[in-house]
Design a protein around this motif. Structure first.
Motif, PDB file in Angstrom:
ATOM      1  N   CYS A   1     -25.565 -44.734  73.678  1.00  0.00           N
ATOM      2  CA  CYS A   1     -26.115 -45.073  72.358  1.00  0.00           C
ATOM      3  C   CYS A   1     -25.186 -44.591  71.255  1.00  0.00           C
ATOM      4  O   CYS A   1     -24.927 -45.318  70.294  1.00  0.00           O
ATOM      5  N   ARG A   2     -24.676 -43.367  71.379  1.00  0.00           N
ATOM      6  CA  ARG A   2     -23.742 -42.848  70.373  1.00  0.00           C
ATOM      7  C   ARG A   2     -22.480 -43.695  70.330  1.00  0.00           C
ATOM      8  O   ARG A   2     -21.974 -44.026  69.253  1.00  0.00           O
ATOM      9  N   GLU A   3     -21.980 -44.062  71.492  1.00  0.00           N
ATOM     10  CA  GLU A   3     -20.759 -44.881  71.595  1.00  0.00           C
ATOM     11  C   GLU A   3     -20.968 -46.234  70.902  1.00  0.00           C
ATOM     12  O   GLU A   3     -20.068 -46.779  70.279  1.00  0.00           O
TER      13      GLU A   3
ATOM     14  N   ASN B   1     -25.416 -46.117  67.734  1.00  0.00           N
ATOM     15  CA  ASN B   1     -26.866 -46.021  67.564  1.00  0.00           C
ATOM     16  C   ASN B   1     -27.348 -44.651  68.048  1.00  0.00           C
ATOM     17  O   ASN B   1     -27.931 -44.551  69.119  1.00  0.00           O
ATOM     18  N   PRO B   2     -27.110 -43.593  67.274  1.00  0.00           N
ATOM     19  CA  PRO B   2     -27.559 -42.275  67.747  1.00  0.00           C
ATOM     20  C   PRO B   2     -29.065 -42.250  67.906  1.00  0.00           C
ATOM     21  O   PRO B   2     -29.804 -42.838  67.120  1.00  0.00           O
TER      22      PRO B   2
ATOM     23  N   GLN C   1     -27.849 -41.377  76.239  1.00  0.00           N
ATOM     24  CA  GLN C   1     -27.624 -40.919  74.869  1.00  0.00           C
ATOM     25  C   GLN C   1     -26.161 -41.123  74.472  1.00  0.00           C
ATOM     26  O   GLN C   1     -25.864 -41.558  73.362  1.00  0.00           O
TER      27      GLN C   1
END
Length: 90
Positions: A78-80, A83-84, A75
């Motif tokens: 993805c945030r980095e 793409n949350p 997760q």
């Protein structure tokens, strides 16, 4: 750490045999993976437990392209990347 009193020779390929009574006591089967570590002046052989390649967590793991990753790190990645995702998607 307890001493067993069992002594083994290292063969010409650097192998040793773990006695069957010790394997049985630890629940190690014929093709099980073990981890070899060095702690001070001792070689430690223990059952291999997969862990996240990023944080070392041993919980909520999955494999991605041959690497073990925990959901929390997936997760975060993805945030980095901008793409949350929701917890159930990672």
């Amino acid at each position: 750490m307890r001493t067993t009193g069992i002594v083994r020779k290292i063969d010409e390929l650097g192998r040793i045999v773990i006695p069957s009574d010790i394997r049985r006591e630890l629940g190690l089967g014929e093709r099980d993976l073990v981890e070899i570590a060095v702690e001070r002046d001792a070689i430690v052989i223990r059952r291999f437990e997969p862990a996240c390649v990023f944080c070392g967590s041993r919980e909520d793991l999955f494999e991605y392209r041959g690497k073990t990753v925990c959901r929390r790190c997936a997760q975060a990645l993805c945030r980095e990347a901008g793409n949350p995702v929701d917890a159930d998607e990672a």
